[in-house]
Design a protein around this motif. Structure first.
Motif, PDB file in Angstrom:
ATOM      1  N   ALA A  50      37.703  60.376  33.077  1.00  0.00           N
ATOM      2  CA  ALA A  50      36.485  59.858  32.451  1.00  0.00           C
ATOM      3  C   ALA A  50      36.040  58.620  33.207  1.00  0.00           C
ATOM      4  O   ALA A  50      36.851  57.935  33.841  1.00  0.00           O
ATOM      5  N   ALA A  51      34.748  58.357  33.138  1.00  0.00           N
ATOM      6  CA  ALA A  51      34.181  57.156  33.749  1.00  0.00           C
ATOM      7  C   ALA A  51      32.994  56.723  32.904  1.00  0.00           C
ATOM      8  O   ALA A  51      32.357  57.547  32.243  1.00  0.00           O
ATOM      9  N   ALA A  52      32.705  55.422  32.938  1.00  0.00           N
ATOM     10  CA  ALA A  52      31.571  54.916  32.165  1.00  0.00           C
ATOM     11  C   ALA A  52      30.962  53.711  32.849  1.00  0.00           C
ATOM     12  O   ALA A  52      31.650  52.933  33.522  1.00  0.00           O
ATOM     13  N   ALA A  53      29.660  53.589  32.680  1.00  0.00           N
ATOM     14  CA  ALA A  53      28.901  52.424  33.122  1.00  0.00           C
ATOM     15  C   ALA A  53      28.034  52.028  31.936  1.00  0.00           C
ATOM     16  O   ALA A  53      27.284  52.850  31.416  1.00  0.00           O
ATOM     17  N   ARG A  54      28.166  50.790  31.512  1.00  0.00           N
ATOM     18  CA  ARG A  54      27.434  50.366  30.318  1.00  0.00           C
ATOM     19  C   ARG A  54      26.976  48.922  30.472  1.00  0.00           C
ATOM     20  O   ARG A  54      27.759  48.056  30.839  1.00  0.00           O
ATOM     21  N   ARG A  55      25.708  48.704  30.183  1.00  0.00           N
ATOM     22  CA  ARG A  55      25.193  47.342  30.169  1.00  0.00           C
ATOM     23  C   ARG A  55      25.653  46.695  28.871  1.00  0.00           C
ATOM     24  O   ARG A  55      25.631  47.310  27.812  1.00  0.00           O
TER      25      ARG A  55
END
Length: 171
Positions: A50-55
């Motif tokens: 899994a991977a995530a990018a979140r402001r």
């Protein structure tokens, strides 16, 4: 006399079988008004799960941004049942704080530490430092989060640009 955590490896090392590795980073722009968190989870076979990018909201300090990003990543792993877990960040100061070696220097850091203690009761958790060279994929995701306002989470079908970065981490 307590021993402070030492600087981590320059290369990415897989976790032991049965343990998940969470790599986390933060990217801060515009004097702390624009903050992105990036993290990815891999297993002992180096597979990205899994991977995530979140402001995330504004931050007063880089340390607070790092701790917020780590908290997001740990929460995600708990929700997705990626346990037990080792957490890697390129912020040696964050590792010091999370190892309770700098307890008392900042009340907000202490509050975050208490949140991590709660997480430690639920999953086996270790906080480790890794140098930027071995944390490029999380750094890429954190920078991506600054540019894109919507949170992005992948459990499969990872963008090729991310996979390229991940493979560079492994060399």
């Amino acid at each position: 006399m307590s021993v402070l955590p030492k600087e981590g490896d320059k290369r990415w090392i897989p976790p032991c079988r049965g343990i998940f590795r969470l790599d986390v980073d933060v990217s801060i722009h515009a004097n702390g008004n624009l903050v992105g968190a990036g993290f990815l989870v891999r297993d002992h076979e180096r597979t990205v799960l899994a991977a995530a990018a979140r402001r995330i909201g504004r931050t007063e300090t880089t340390l607070m941004g790092e701790l917020h990003s780590i908290l997001l990543g740990v929460g995600f792993c708990m929700e997705q049942d990626f346990c037990p877990l080792e957490v890697f960040t390129d912020s040696l100061l964050a590792v010091h704080v999370l190892s309770e070696k700098t307890r008392g220097i900042d009340s907000l850091c202490d509050d975050l530490y208490d949140a991590f203690i709660s997480a430690k009761e639920k999953i086996v958790l270790d906080f480790k430092h890794v140098r930027r060279e071995a944390n490029r994929a999380a750094h890429f995701l954190a920078n991506l989060a600054v540019c894109v306002p919507d949170a992005m989470i992948w459990r499969s079908d990872f963008p090729s640009s991310l996979l390229d970065i991940v493979h560079r981490d492994l060399n």
